[in-house]
Design a protein around this motif. Structure first.
Motif, mmCIF file in Angstrom:
data_model
loop_
_atom_site.group_PDB
_atom_site.id
_atom_site.type_symbol
_atom_site.label_atom_id
_atom_site.label_comp_id
_atom_site.label_asym_id
_atom_site.label_seq_id
_atom_site.Cartn_x
_atom_site.Cartn_y
_atom_site.Cartn_z
ATOM 1 N N GLY A 225 0.765 -1.228 0.000
ATOM 2 C CA GLY A 225 0.000 0.000 0.000
ATOM 3 C C GLY A 225 0.799 1.283 0.000
ATOM 4 N N THR A 226 2.112 1.200 -0.200
ATOM 5 C CA THR A 226 2.911 2.421 -0.172
ATOM 6 C C THR A 226 4.130 2.304 -1.088
ATOM 7 N N ILE A 227 4.993 3.299 -0.997
ATOM 8 C CA ILE A 227 6.193 3.427 -1.823
ATOM 9 C C ILE A 227 7.246 2.374 -1.437
ATOM 10 N N PRO A 228 7.922 1.786 -2.409
ATOM 11 C CA PRO A 228 8.992 0.840 -2.110
ATOM 12 C C PRO A 228 10.162 1.533 -1.402
ATOM 13 N N ALA A 229 10.810 0.821 -0.507
ATOM 14 C CA ALA A 229 11.918 1.386 0.280
ATOM 15 C C ALA A 229 13.051 1.894 -0.595
ATOM 16 N N VAL A 230 13.380 1.195 -1.679
ATOM 17 C CA VAL A 230 14.497 1.605 -2.524
ATOM 18 C C VAL A 230 14.239 2.969 -3.158
ATOM 19 N N LEU A 231 12.995 3.232 -3.534
ATOM 20 C CA LEU A 231 12.658 4.522 -4.130
ATOM 21 C C LEU A 231 12.661 5.621 -3.069
ATOM 22 N N LYS A 232 12.114 5.334 -1.919
ATOM 23 C CA LYS A 232 12.123 6.317 -0.821
ATOM 24 C C LYS A 232 13.551 6.655 -0.419
ATOM 25 N N ASN A 233 14.416 5.661 -0.366
ATOM 26 C CA ASN A 233 15.823 5.893 -0.013
ATOM 27 C C ASN A 233 16.505 6.798 -1.036
ATOM 28 N N ALA A 234 16.237 6.577 -2.313
ATOM 29 C CA ALA A 234 16.815 7.433 -3.353
ATOM 30 C C ALA A 234 16.317 8.870 -3.194
ATOM 31 N N ILE A 235 15.031 9.021 -2.907
ATOM 32 C CA ILE A 235 14.480 10.360 -2.680
ATOM 33 C C ILE A 235 15.198 11.020 -1.508
ATOM 34 N N ASP A 236 15.446 10.265 -0.453
ATOM 35 C CA ASP A 236 16.147 10.820 0.710
ATOM 36 C C ASP A 236 17.556 11.287 0.343
ATOM 37 N N TRP A 237 18.293 10.483 -0.401
ATOM 38 C CA TRP A 237 19.650 10.870 -0.810
ATOM 39 C C TRP A 237 19.609 12.114 -1.695
ATOM 40 N N TYR A 238 18.663 12.162 -2.629
ATOM 41 C CA TYR A 238 18.582 13.289 -3.558
ATOM 42 C C TYR A 238 18.055 14.553 -2.893
ATOM 43 N N SER A 239 17.476 14.433 -1.719
ATOM 44 C CA SER A 239 16.918 15.602 -1.025
ATOM 45 C C SER A 239 17.981 16.434 -0.320
ATOM 46 N N ARG A 240 19.207 15.948 -0.265
ATOM 47 C CA ARG A 240 20.279 16.640 0.447
ATOM 48 C C ARG A 240 21.310 17.186 -0.520
ATOM 49 N N PRO A 241 21.997 18.259 -0.213
ATOM 50 C CA PRO A 241 21.888 19.016 1.032
ATOM 51 C C PRO A 241 20.544 19.742 1.123
ATOM 52 N N PHE A 242 20.049 19.854 2.332
ATOM 53 C CA PHE A 242 18.741 20.426 2.584
ATOM 54 C C PHE A 242 18.601 21.776 1.891
ATOM 55 N N GLY B 53 18.977 20.171 -2.762
ATOM 56 C CA GLY B 53 19.122 18.814 -3.268
ATOM 57 C C GLY B 53 18.873 18.726 -4.766
ATOM 58 N N SER B 54 19.024 17.549 -5.305
ATOM 59 C CA SER B 54 18.922 17.323 -6.743
ATOM 60 C C SER B 54 17.538 17.622 -7.317
ATOM 61 N N PHE B 55 16.483 17.454 -6.521
ATOM 62 C CA PHE B 55 15.124 17.688 -6.999
ATOM 63 C C PHE B 55 14.732 19.169 -6.974
ATOM 64 N N THR B 56 15.452 19.962 -6.231
ATOM 65 C CA THR B 56 15.040 21.335 -5.950
ATOM 66 C C THR B 56 14.711 22.125 -7.209
ATOM 67 N N GLY C 121 7.931 16.039 -3.343
ATOM 68 C CA GLY C 121 7.554 17.446 -3.184
ATOM 69 C C GLY C 121 8.191 18.051 -1.948
ATOM 70 N N ILE C 122 8.177 17.316 -0.856
ATOM 71 C CA ILE C 122 8.831 17.777 0.371
ATOM 72 C C ILE C 122 10.337 17.876 0.158
ATOM 73 N N ALA C 123 10.880 17.001 -0.709
ATOM 74 C CA ALA C 123 12.315 17.012 -1.007
ATOM 75 C C ALA C 123 12.706 18.147 -1.956
#
Length: 188
Positions: free
Chosen positions: A83-100, A103-106, A134-136
Motif C-alpha cells: 500500500g505504499t512506496i517501495p523502500a528503494v525509491l524512498k531511499n533514493a528520494i532521501d539521498w537526492y533531497s540533500r543538502p537540505f 538537493g537534486s530535486f530542488t 515534493g517535500i524534497a
C-alpha cells in the motif's frame, strides 16, 4: 539542446513491469528528450547523515547525485508494496533531497507513474512518492499521472512499449514533463 529526464525505478526485480515501463519511456522519448534510467539506486546504503559528509560519502551516492544534478526533470516509476512506496525509491528520494534546500530535486519538475498488480495500478504508492519528492524540493506535476492496473495479466506477454494505450499515455507524460522542464520560471 536536449531535455534530460532522469528515471528512478522503485522495483529491483529483474522482470519488473515498472522497469519495463521505464524502458518504454527511453524508447518512446520524443525528439529532443533523453530519458536516463538511474540503475544504481539499488546500491545506495540507507540514508544516514553520518556518512553524508565529505570523506565518508559513498561513491555510489556521489555518482548518483552527479547524474541527478545534470537532470532537467525526473520521472519516478513506482509499484505499490503493501500500500505504499517501495523502500528503494524512498531511499533514493532521501539521498537526492540533500543538502537540505539544495538537493537534486530542488525546483525541477517531477512526474510519478507506475504499474501494479492491483485494480488501481499503485495509486497509493504513487501519491506517497509525489508527497515525498515534493517535500524534497521537487516541483511535482500533480496532474501528470499514469497508473496501469493489472500489470501481471496486462504485461504477461506484452512489453509496455508495445501496448498502444500505455505507449500513448506514457508519451503524453514525457511531453508534459519536457514542456515543464523547458518552461520559463514564473515570477510572483
Amino acid at each position: 539542446m536536449s531535455t534530460r529526464i532522469v528515471a528512478l525505478v522503485g522495483s529491483l526485480r529483474s522482470g519488473s513491469h515498472n522497469r519495463q515501463l521505464a524502458e518504454a519511456a527511453v524508447k518512446l522519448a520524443p525528439e529532443g528528450v533523453e530519458v536516463v534510467i538511474q540503475d544504481e539506486i539499488a546500491d545506495l546504503p540507507f540514508y544516514n547523515e553520518d556518512i553524508d559528509v565529505e570523506g565518508k560519502l559513498p561513491a555510489v551516492a556521489a555518482r548518483l547525485r552527479e547524474t541527478a544534478n545534470s537532470a532537467d526533470a525526473f520521472l519516478l516509476f513506482s509499484p505499490e508494496y503493501n500500500g505504499t512506496i517501495p523502500a528503494v525509491l524512498k531511499n533514493a528520494i532521501d539521498w537526492y533531497s540533500r543538502p537540505f534546500g539544495a538537493g537534486s530535486f530542488t525546483g525541477k519538475p517531477v512526474a510519478v507513474v507506475g504499474t501494479a498488480y492491483g485494480q488501481f495500478g499503485g495509486v497509493w504508492a504513487q501519491d506517497d512518492a509525489r508527497k515525498a519528492v515534493g517535500i524534497a524540493g521537487g516541483s511535482v506535476l500533480e496532474e501528470v499521472k499514469l497508473s496501469v492496473p493489472g500489470s501481471v495479466v496486462r504485461f504477461a506477454e506484452t512489453h509496455p512499449a508495445d501496448d498502444e494505450e500505455v505507449a500513448q499515455q506514457l508519451t503524453a507524460v514525457l511531453a508534459e514533463l519536457a514542456k515543464a522542464a523547458t518552461a520559463e520560471p514564473q515570477t510572483v
